[in-house]
Design an enzyme around this catalytic site. Structure first.
Site, PDB file in Angstrom:
ATOM      1  N   SER A  21      -7.248   3.290   6.988  1.00 32.76           N
ATOM      2  CA  SER A  21      -6.837   1.896   6.984  1.00 32.76           C
ATOM      3  C   SER A  21      -7.217   1.855   8.679  1.00 32.76           C
ATOM      4  CB  SER A  21      -5.738   1.878   6.871  1.00 32.76           C
ATOM      5  OG  SER A  21      -4.356   0.370   7.427  1.00 32.76           O
ATOM      6  N   TYR A  34       4.501   2.219  10.873  1.00 37.68           N
ATOM      7  CA  TYR A  34       3.844   2.489   9.849  1.00 37.68           C
ATOM      8  C   TYR A  34       2.857   2.459  10.469  1.00 37.68           C
ATOM      9  CZ  TYR A  34       0.633   1.710   6.061  1.00 37.68           C
ATOM     10  OH  TYR A  34      -0.459   1.547   4.153  1.00 37.68           O
TER      11      TYR A  34
END
Length: 53
Positions: A21, A34
């Site tokens: 990601s 995160y």
């Protein structure tokens, strides 16, 4: 991945595709934890499995 490597070695061919990601590379407001975890996991998977290949 460890289950696939013996088959790939026997066939003398194969591909390993690692998807990640963008949040592992760019930090967004209110998501620093995160993003840090994504970076660690993405980096860790690649580095950990490199000697096996």
């Amino acid at each position: 991945m460890s289950a696939d490597l013996p088959v790939m070695r026997e066939q003398k061919s194969g591909h390993i595709i690692k998807l990640s990601s963008i949040t592992g590379h760019n930090v967004y407001p209110d998501s620093t934890v995160y993003c840090a975890i994504r970076h660690a996991v993405s980096r860790g998977v690649g580095e950990k499995n490199r000697p096996m290949i």
